[in-house]
Design an enzyme around this catalytic site. Sequence first.
Site, PDB file in Angstrom:
ATOM      1  N   ARG A   1       0.931  -1.196   0.119  1.00 29.36           N
ATOM      2  CA  ARG A   1      -0.100   0.072   0.167  1.00 29.36           C
ATOM      3  C   ARG A   1       0.888   1.094  -0.063  1.00 29.36           C
ATOM      4  O   ARG A   1       1.970   1.334   0.406  1.00 29.36           O
ATOM      5  CB  ARG A   1      -0.789   0.068   1.336  1.00 29.36           C
ATOM      6  CG  ARG A   1      -1.938  -1.074   1.235  1.00 29.36           C
ATOM      7  CD  ARG A   1      -3.203  -0.762   0.373  1.00 29.36           C
ATOM      8  NE  ARG A   1      -4.327  -1.502   0.307  1.00 29.36           N
ATOM      9  CZ  ARG A   1      -4.391  -2.524  -0.720  1.00 29.36           C
ATOM     10  NH1 ARG A   1      -3.652  -2.725  -1.581  1.00 29.36           N
ATOM     11  NH2 ARG A   1      -5.620  -3.204  -0.458  1.00 29.36           N
TER      12      ARG A   1
ATOM     13  N   HIS B   1      -1.847   0.693  -9.822  1.00 27.56           N
ATOM     14  CA  HIS B   1      -2.549  -0.257  -9.198  1.00 27.56           C
ATOM     15  C   HIS B   1      -2.897  -1.459  -9.905  1.00 27.56           C
ATOM     16  O   HIS B   1      -4.241  -1.831  -9.650  1.00 27.56           O
ATOM     17  CB  HIS B   1      -3.424   0.198  -8.147  1.00 27.56           C
ATOM     18  CG  HIS B   1      -3.826  -0.716  -6.770  1.00 27.56           C
ATOM     19  ND1 HIS B   1      -4.213  -0.043  -5.767  1.00 27.56           N
ATOM     20  CD2 HIS B   1      -3.908  -2.074  -6.744  1.00 27.56           C
ATOM     21  CE1 HIS B   1      -4.332  -0.952  -4.862  1.00 27.56           C
ATOM     22  NE2 HIS B   1      -4.258  -2.222  -5.466  1.00 27.56           N
TER      23      HIS B   1
HETATM   24  N1  NAP Z   1      -0.899  -3.875  -5.621  1.00 24.93           N
HETATM   25  C1  NAP Z   1      -2.255  -4.870  -5.797  1.00 24.93           C
HETATM   26  O1  NAP Z   1      -2.446  -4.767  -6.714  1.00 24.93           O
HETATM   27  C2  NAP Z   1      -2.439  -5.548  -4.581  1.00 24.93           C
HETATM   28  C3  NAP Z   1      -3.345  -6.726  -4.770  1.00 24.93           C
HETATM   29  C4  NAP Z   1      -3.661  -7.584  -3.598  1.00 24.93           C
HETATM   30  C5  NAP Z   1      -2.967  -7.269  -2.471  1.00 24.93           C
HETATM   31  N2  NAP Z   1      -2.214  -6.113  -2.093  1.00 24.93           N
HETATM   32  C6  NAP Z   1      -1.427  -5.803  -0.877  1.00 24.93           C
HETATM   33  O2  NAP Z   1      -0.962  -6.984  -0.358  1.00 24.93           O
HETATM   34  C7  NAP Z   1      -1.348  -7.220   0.883  1.00 24.93           C
HETATM   35  C8  NAP Z   1      -0.799  -8.710   1.382  1.00 24.93           C
HETATM   36  O3  NAP Z   1      -2.062  -9.455   0.819  1.00 24.93           O
HETATM   37  P1  NAP Z   1      -2.208 -11.112   1.462  1.00 24.93           P
HETATM   38  O4  NAP Z   1      -3.456 -11.557   0.946  1.00 24.93           O
HETATM   39  O5  NAP Z   1      -1.213 -11.737   1.144  1.00 24.93           O
HETATM   40  O6  NAP Z   1      -2.109 -10.707   3.079  1.00 24.93           O
HETATM   41  P2  NAP Z   1      -2.133 -11.737   4.078  1.00 24.93           P
HETATM   42  O7  NAP Z   1      -2.584 -13.185   3.678  1.00 24.93           O
HETATM   43  O8  NAP Z   1      -3.254 -11.205   5.061  1.00 24.93           O
HETATM   44  O9  NAP Z   1      -0.634 -11.813   4.510  1.00 24.93           O
HETATM   45  C9  NAP Z   1       0.021 -10.736   5.286  1.00 24.93           C
HETATM   46  C10 NAP Z   1       1.410 -11.109   5.639  1.00 24.93           C
HETATM   47  O10 NAP Z   1       2.073  -9.941   6.181  1.00 24.93           O
HETATM   48  C11 NAP Z   1       2.551 -10.743   7.549  1.00 24.93           C
HETATM   49  N3  NAP Z   1       2.659  -9.475   8.387  1.00 24.93           N
HETATM   50  C12 NAP Z   1       1.554  -8.569   8.733  1.00 24.93           C
HETATM   51  N4  NAP Z   1       1.929  -7.401   9.619  1.00 24.93           N
HETATM   52  C13 NAP Z   1       3.346  -8.075   9.883  1.00 24.93           C
HETATM   53  C14 NAP Z   1       4.234  -7.266  10.734  1.00 24.93           C
HETATM   54  N5  NAP Z   1       4.001  -6.245  11.359  1.00 24.93           N
HETATM   55  N6  NAP Z   1       5.599  -7.789  10.514  1.00 24.93           N
HETATM   56  C15 NAP Z   1       5.734  -8.688   9.872  1.00 24.93           C
HETATM   57  N7  NAP Z   1       5.131  -9.249   9.051  1.00 24.93           N
HETATM   58  C16 NAP Z   1       3.839  -8.844   9.238  1.00 24.93           C
HETATM   59  C17 NAP Z   1       1.809 -11.672   7.999  1.00 24.93           C
HETATM   60  O11 NAP Z   1       2.542 -12.307   8.939  1.00 24.93           O
HETATM   61  P3  NAP Z   1       1.945 -13.691   9.389  1.00 24.93           P
HETATM   62  O12 NAP Z   1       1.746 -14.714   8.519  1.00 24.93           O
HETATM   63  O13 NAP Z   1       3.067 -14.000  10.719  1.00 24.93           O
HETATM   64  O14 NAP Z   1       0.500 -13.388  10.116  1.00 24.93           O
HETATM   65  C18 NAP Z   1       1.519 -12.419   6.613  1.00 24.93           C
HETATM   66  O15 NAP Z   1       2.427 -13.144   6.321  1.00 24.93           O
HETATM   67  C19 NAP Z   1      -2.821  -6.826   1.085  1.00 24.93           C
HETATM   68  O16 NAP Z   1      -2.996  -6.430   2.231  1.00 24.93           O
HETATM   69  C20 NAP Z   1      -2.841  -5.511   0.194  1.00 24.93           C
HETATM   70  O17 NAP Z   1      -2.308  -4.358   0.841  1.00 24.93           O
HETATM   71  C21 NAP Z   1      -1.815  -5.443  -3.306  1.00 24.93           C
END
Ligand code: NAP
Length: 309
Positions: free
Chosen positions: A224, A272
């Site tokens: 983000r 995006h």
């Molecule tokens: N650019 C785009 O088009 C696009 C598209 C989709 C998503 N996104 C972004 O990508 C993000 C991730 O998506 P996702 O589905 O993979 O999310 P997710 O499944 O919720 O995974 C989030 C990961 O981040 C880790 N994390 C969270 N807080 C942390 C911290 N303080 N320190 C270290 N690690 C931390 C979590 O650790 P744990 O596993 O240990 O809980 C988990 O491994 C979304 O939230 C969104 O912002 C962008």
Amino acid sequence: MNTVVLLSRDTLLLKQLQAAFARSAPQLTTVLADDPLARNAQIAACWFPLPGSLAALPNLQVIHSVAAGIDHLENDPSCPDLPVCRVVDPGHRQGMTEYVRWAVIHYHRGFDQVLEQQRQQHWERPLQRAAGQFKVGVMGLGSLGSAISQDLAASGYDVRGWARGSKALTGVQTFAGAQNLNPFLDGVEVLINLLPLTRETRGILGQSTFEQLANGAALVNCGRGGHLDIDDLEQALKRGKLRGALLDVFEQEPLPADHRLWTMPGVTITPHMASAASHDCIAEQVAENFRRLNADEPLLNCADRLLGY
Ligand SMILES: NC(=O)c1ccc[n+]([C@@H]2O[C@H](COP(=O)([O-])OP(=O)(O)OC[C@H]3O[C@@H](n4cnc5c(N)ncnc54)[C@H](OP(=O)(O)O)[C@@H]3O)[C@@H](O)[C@H]2O)c1
């Protein structure tokens, strides 16, 4: 009546979602906020809902993000304290994998350098190294980061990943928790951000992070806009600490035409586009959670509102 209200300030998205719900979830009554039936809605499917729009729904039981992240709900202080679900689409993973593969190859093989050289009609072959000698770091090992880090490892890269909790991922050296952030970053040549935006991760792409990377590293921000400190990025690019940054997400989207990032040397902007859940997948997952709500079964893909993801 099973009623879903679609909430967003993006009117094109609302139209696309209405069509997808009609196709893929015809059993639901799907309305917009200005429809009198919206007051009956048990589920709100949202992307940046207008502040106050959720609090105005007396029968609401579940807030459903139509994206992977839930940070867009934090803009509304009156957002009711209800379960929040998100969309986890396998197509999301595929799209993000393609985007990150391109980014890593772009910097690993020196395409950034040769594109610049072409502008100056200058012929010079960039240093070529095997993928196994190129260190890639993935921040966030959730639904997206775990798939992407393993995909890069399968392509031969030297991959490491960082998350809050410990993970076991094929071919990936993993690091857990804030105390292991610096060891994770040490010497990384391309840093890919796939963290959710939370209180803990806001501004994490700043000077103290950049300092740990290899000199001349590149940054890929797919998380983000709020993760990035733009002043620190500009300084790191000027000093050559970073050689480039590929940015897909911004605090304000669309990125305003006069924003300094558009013309910052070394910065590549994409609108995006890294990945998005398909509209039909969103409709199907909201419908499945509606079925579960009615059957008193656990909802799918619930986020932890305290953690913020
Ligand atoms: N650019 C785009 O088009 C696009 C598209 C989709 C998503 N996104 C972004 O990508 C993000 C991730 O998506 P996702 O589905 O993979 O999310 P997710 O499944 O919720 O995974 C989030 C990961 O981040 C880790 N994390 C969270 N807080 C942390 C911290 N303080 N320190 C270290 N690690 C931390 C979590 O650790 P744990 O596993 O240990 O809980 C988990 O491994 C979304 O939230 C969104 O912002 C962008």
